[in-house]
Design a protein around this motif. Structure first.
Motif, PDB file in Angstrom:
ATOM      1  N   GLN A   1      95.028  52.976 185.953  1.00  0.00           N
ATOM      2  CA  GLN A   1      95.914  52.136 185.610  1.00  0.00           C
ATOM      3  C   GLN A   1      97.184  52.929 185.318  1.00  0.00           C
ATOM      4  OE1 GLN A   1      94.543  49.282 182.707  1.00  0.00           O
ATOM      5  NE2 GLN A   1      92.275  49.490 183.375  1.00  0.00           N
TER       6      GLN A   1
ATOM      7  N   LEU B   1     100.449  52.626 185.478  1.00  0.00           N
ATOM      8  CA  LEU B   1     101.724  52.264 184.459  1.00  0.00           C
ATOM      9  C   LEU B   1     101.322  52.104 182.934  1.00  0.00           C
ATOM     10  CD1 LEU B   1     103.243  49.242 186.624  1.00  0.00           C
ATOM     11  CD2 LEU B   1     103.950  51.645 186.275  1.00  0.00           C
ATOM     12  N   ASN B   2     100.121  51.640 182.561  1.00  0.00           N
ATOM     13  CA  ASN B   2      99.831  51.795 181.338  1.00  0.00           C
ATOM     14  C   ASN B   2      99.664  53.150 180.758  1.00  0.00           C
ATOM     15  OD1 ASN B   2      99.326  48.952 181.168  1.00  0.00           O
ATOM     16  ND2 ASN B   2      97.150  49.221 181.701  1.00  0.00           N
TER      17      ASN B   2
ATOM     18  N   SER C   1     101.218  55.937 182.013  1.00  0.00           N
ATOM     19  CA  SER C   1     102.707  56.023 181.535  1.00  0.00           C
ATOM     20  C   SER C   1     103.277  55.772 180.413  1.00  0.00           C
ATOM     21  CB  SER C   1     103.477  55.726 182.847  1.00  0.00           C
ATOM     22  OG  SER C   1     104.957  55.867 182.770  1.00  0.00           O
ATOM     23  N   ASP C   2     103.163  54.608 179.940  1.00  0.00           N
ATOM     24  CA  ASP C   2     103.844  53.981 178.895  1.00  0.00           C
ATOM     25  C   ASP C   2     103.045  54.646 177.587  1.00  0.00           C
ATOM     26  OD1 ASP C   2     104.895  51.906 180.193  1.00  0.00           O
ATOM     27  OD2 ASP C   2     103.479  50.581 180.057  1.00  0.00           O
TER      28      ASP C   2
ATOM     29  N   ARG D   1     104.819  57.119 186.643  1.00  0.00           N
ATOM     30  CA  ARG D   1     105.606  55.992 187.028  1.00  0.00           C
ATOM     31  C   ARG D   1     105.979  55.850 188.404  1.00  0.00           C
ATOM     32  NH1 ARG D   1     108.985  56.161 183.094  1.00  0.00           N
ATOM     33  NH2 ARG D   1     107.783  55.117 181.888  1.00  0.00           N
TER      34      ARG D   1
ATOM     35  N   ALA E   1     102.873  55.356 190.842  1.00  0.00           N
ATOM     36  CA  ALA E   1     102.739  53.810 190.711  1.00  0.00           C
ATOM     37  C   ALA E   1     103.473  53.087 191.661  1.00  0.00           C
ATOM     38  CB  ALA E   1     102.891  53.312 189.119  1.00  0.00           C
TER      39      ALA E   1
ATOM     40  N   GLN F   1     102.162  50.972 195.047  1.00  0.00           N
ATOM     41  CA  GLN F   1     102.215  49.715 195.112  1.00  0.00           C
ATOM     42  C   GLN F   1     103.201  49.417 196.598  1.00  0.00           C
ATOM     43  OE1 GLN F   1     105.002  48.498 192.122  1.00  0.00           O
ATOM     44  NE2 GLN F   1     103.433  48.588 190.271  1.00  0.00           N
TER      45      GLN F   1
END
Length: 253
Positions: free
Chosen positions: A166, A168-169, A171-172, A199, A202, A206
């Motif tokens: 996961q 993006l999570n 990265s956050d 990021r 990701a 995609q």
């Protein structure tokens, strides 16, 4: 002058009180790892501590310490599942008795999450427990203004999400860790670098999925020695796609 010299002579004549009788050695308490206990004995000791902590009632620093000692014994026995459980119970015990014990509870939650991370065959409940422990630890550390450990917990949660792809999570939470590290420039820059890298990765992933090219997840298949003759030449396709769509310009070989 004579009185001072007489006092010095008198003090020099006084013999220090021995700590123990002559011919007898002082008793030294050895840490658990120096007692030569095997994994089974250490686990049994942890069970005794844990059972004792569960029987006691009311707040006491000693009771919280009992849960911690149980976890310590389990860690030395490399029983990560029981260690995580003992630390979770320590956190739950501390949280019953007001705000002044929230910092120790947060520390226990962070440690329990680290123990959960060591378990190879995690069950769904354990994965959820590790995530909840880290989220709760972050909230408590921020509440207590311990931003250093809040950042550490964010990094652990980012790794948790990274293990589950996961990006993006992950990265956050690296970004959040960088914010909490603040003036610690080295760790701040490292976390921001990881956040940006994930990021960008990701976004590239995609694009791969949108073009019907699912990344190979089996680590053995990533090596050319394990690629079957019937497999498409996905390396060339991925190289072309990344070179044309990637935000970061990569020097493809």
């Amino acid at each position: 002058m004579g009185s001072v010299s007489s006092l010095l002579r008198r003090d020099a004549a006084v013999k220090p009180i021995p700590r123990c009788e002559e011919g007898k050695e002082e008793h030294k308490v050895k840490p658990l790892e120096e007692e030569g206990l095997g994994p089974a004995a250490l686990e049994a000791r942890g069970d005794r501590f844990l059972s004792s902590g569960r029987r006691l009632r009311g707040w006491s620093c000693a009771v919280s310490r009992v849960f911690e000692e149980a976890a310590y014994a389990y860690v030395l026995a490399e029983n990560w599942r029981k260690a995580a459980q003992a630390l979770s119970e320590q956190a739950a015990y501390d949280l019953q008795f007001g705000d002044e014990h929230e910092l120790t509870a947060a520390s226990a939650l962070l440690r329990s999450a680290k123990c959960y991370a060591q378990i190879e065959d995690k069950e769904e409940e354990e994965i959820a427990a590790a995530k909840h422990a880290l989220e709760k630890a972050i909230a408590l550390f921020v509440k207590k203004n311990n931003l250093r450990l809040a950042a550490t917990s964010c990094v652990e949660l980012a790794r948790f999400y990274l293990d589950r792809q996961q990006l993006l999570n992950a990265s956050d939470f690296y970004e959040q860790a960088a914010y909490y590290y603040g003036a610690n420039r080295r760790r701040n820059r490292y976390c921001r670098f990881k956040a940006n890298l994930l990021r960008f990765t990701a976004v590239d992933e995609q694009v791969l999925c949108a073009n019907g090219m699912v990344p190979v997840k089996d680590c053995k298949r990533r090596s050319s020695r394990h690629i079957k003759s019937s497999d498409p030449d996905w390396r060339v396709q991925v190289r072309l796609l990344f070179s044309s769509t990637s935000i970061i310009q990569r020097p493809w070989m």
